[in-house]
Motif scaffolding. Sequence first.
Motif, short mmCIF file in Angstrom:
data_model
loop_
_atom_site.label_atom_id
_atom_site.label_comp_id
_atom_site.label_asym_id
_atom_site.label_seq_id
_atom_site.Cartn_x
_atom_site.Cartn_y
_atom_site.Cartn_z
N ALA A 82 0.87 -1.38 0.23
CA ALA A 82 -0.04 -0.07 0.07
C ALA A 82 0.85 1.16 -0.08
O ALA A 82 1.82 1.11 0.41
CB ALA A 82 -1.00 0.03 1.29
N ASP A 83 0.16 2.28 -0.43
CA ASP A 83 0.99 3.61 -0.59
C ASP A 83 0.62 4.58 0.76
O ASP A 83 1.10 5.75 0.43
CB ASP A 83 0.77 4.24 -1.93
N GLY A 84 -0.37 4.17 1.38
CA GLY A 84 -0.84 4.88 2.51
C GLY A 84 -1.85 4.29 3.24
O GLY A 84 -2.48 3.26 2.70
N ILE A 85 -2.13 4.81 4.33
CA ILE A 85 -3.25 4.34 5.30
C ILE A 85 -4.30 5.24 5.50
O ILE A 85 -3.81 6.36 6.27
CB ILE A 85 -2.64 3.58 6.77
N VAL A 86 -5.45 5.10 5.48
CA VAL A 86 -6.64 5.77 5.90
C VAL A 86 -6.92 5.43 7.39
O VAL A 86 -7.44 4.39 7.59
CB VAL A 86 -7.74 5.87 4.95
N LEU A 87 -6.90 6.58 8.27
CA LEU A 87 -7.09 6.14 9.57
C LEU A 87 -8.39 6.79 9.93
O LEU A 87 -8.70 8.03 10.34
CB LEU A 87 -5.95 6.76 10.51
N PRO A 88 -9.52 6.09 10.09
CA PRO A 88 -11.11 6.56 10.64
C PRO A 88 -10.93 6.56 12.21
O PRO A 88 -10.17 6.20 12.88
CB PRO A 88 -11.84 5.35 10.23
N LYS A 89 -12.09 7.42 12.66
CA LYS A 89 -12.08 7.74 14.05
C LYS A 89 -10.93 8.30 14.71
O LYS A 89 -10.71 7.88 15.80
CB LYS A 89 -12.72 6.35 14.69
N ALA A 90 -10.07 9.16 13.98
CA ALA A 90 -8.92 9.43 14.44
C ALA A 90 -9.30 10.83 15.55
O ALA A 90 -10.25 11.58 15.25
CB ALA A 90 -8.10 10.12 13.46
N GLN A 91 -8.66 10.42 16.83
CA GLN A 91 -8.77 11.68 17.69
C GLN A 91 -7.71 12.29 18.33
O GLN A 91 -7.11 12.21 19.21
CB GLN A 91 -9.42 10.71 19.14
N GLY A 92 -7.00 12.84 16.98
CA GLY A 92 -5.83 13.51 17.24
C GLY A 92 -4.43 13.15 17.15
O GLY A 92 -4.65 11.65 16.72
N ALA A 93 -3.59 13.67 17.57
CA ALA A 93 -2.18 12.97 17.36
C ALA A 93 -1.92 11.68 18.09
O ALA A 93 -1.34 10.77 17.51
CB ALA A 93 -1.07 14.18 17.89
N ALA A 94 -2.64 11.71 19.22
CA ALA A 94 -2.52 10.17 19.89
C ALA A 94 -2.94 8.98 19.12
O ALA A 94 -2.16 7.92 19.33
CB ALA A 94 -3.22 10.11 21.13
N THR A 95 -4.10 9.14 18.38
CA THR A 95 -4.48 7.96 17.61
C THR A 95 -3.48 7.72 16.43
O THR A 95 -3.33 6.48 16.07
CB THR A 95 -5.96 8.47 17.06
N VAL A 96 -3.03 8.85 15.65
CA VAL A 96 -2.04 8.66 14.82
C VAL A 96 -0.80 7.99 15.34
O VAL A 96 -0.19 6.96 14.87
CB VAL A 96 -1.55 9.83 14.11
N GLU A 97 -0.22 8.07 16.49
CA GLU A 97 0.79 7.65 17.33
C GLU A 97 0.46 6.40 17.56
O GLU A 97 1.53 5.23 17.50
CB GLU A 97 1.26 8.54 18.41
N ALA A 98 -0.78 5.88 18.01
CA ALA A 98 -1.13 4.44 18.12
C ALA A 98 -0.89 3.62 16.94
O ALA A 98 -0.39 2.41 17.03
CB ALA A 98 -2.43 4.45 18.75
N LEU A 99 -1.17 4.35 15.93
CA LEU A 99 -1.14 3.39 14.56
C LEU A 99 0.38 3.39 14.11
O LEU A 99 1.05 2.38 13.64
CB LEU A 99 -2.00 3.98 13.30
#
Length: 276
Positions: A82-99
């Motif tokens: 894959a060239d990227g990930i779409v992250l649903p239900k993101a709740q700010g930077a913390a959710t991005v960091e979790a992924l």
Amino acid sequence: MRLRSLLFVPGDRPERFAKAEASGADAIILDLEDSVAASAKDRARDAVAAYLTGSAAVRRFVRINPVDGAYWQADLGCIAGADGIVLPKAQGAATVEALAGHIDAGLPILPIATETPQALFALGSFGSVAERLCGLSWGAEDLSAAIGAVSSRREDGAFTAPFEMVRGLALFGAHAAGVAAIETVYPAIGDLAGLKGYAARGSYDGFTGMLALHPAQVPVINAAFTPSEAEVAFARRVVEAFAAAPDAGVLKIDGRMIDAPHLAQARKILARAAVP
């Protein structure tokens, strides 16, 4: 990475992958979340994994399931290629960091950043993880359900006041983080005239691309988020005028007073018009 149009395609419908790839979209989003029933998740993962083993003429993103749910870690087993990930239900930077801790550091993430009420209060946090992002988008349908609203839109398709506010916050959140601002979907897939106006407004307001639900929407979206020849020509004149007068703070072009913000806007237009 130019992302004018990003077309969703259900992960459990592999017969649609080739059509999506040929749509002209800058990226397709192989969906493992909302468009795939729980009973079809495994089948969708298998189809997506098989498709990603081959090459494609389009960027391919995978929308995984939310990181606070039961499916997302299994989803990560099918994202190779894959060239990227779409992250649903993101709740700010913390959710991005979790992924981010579970995927390759070079794989960009596109959060959907307004699908819960709590998420609105974290829109200013994405700048701290901007290096992991390729953009920021928003959504109204999940948020509408979460707060018990009858709808996020009026009968004419326009957003109601609360969701106009959310749209604006998402737009500014993306620009504050320095990443692409991606407009949400236009659900009426048969209304291409309505889509044209909606996408044009998104471009006018400062969005740089848009999510799509059907291949027929892609040409309309691409046109809306591609600067016109006239816009490019004027932007080039602005840049050239300031280059010829580097000590000038303000210049007059076609009877208009042009200063530093206009120069910055002109440079962004030329960047968007460049071939990726």
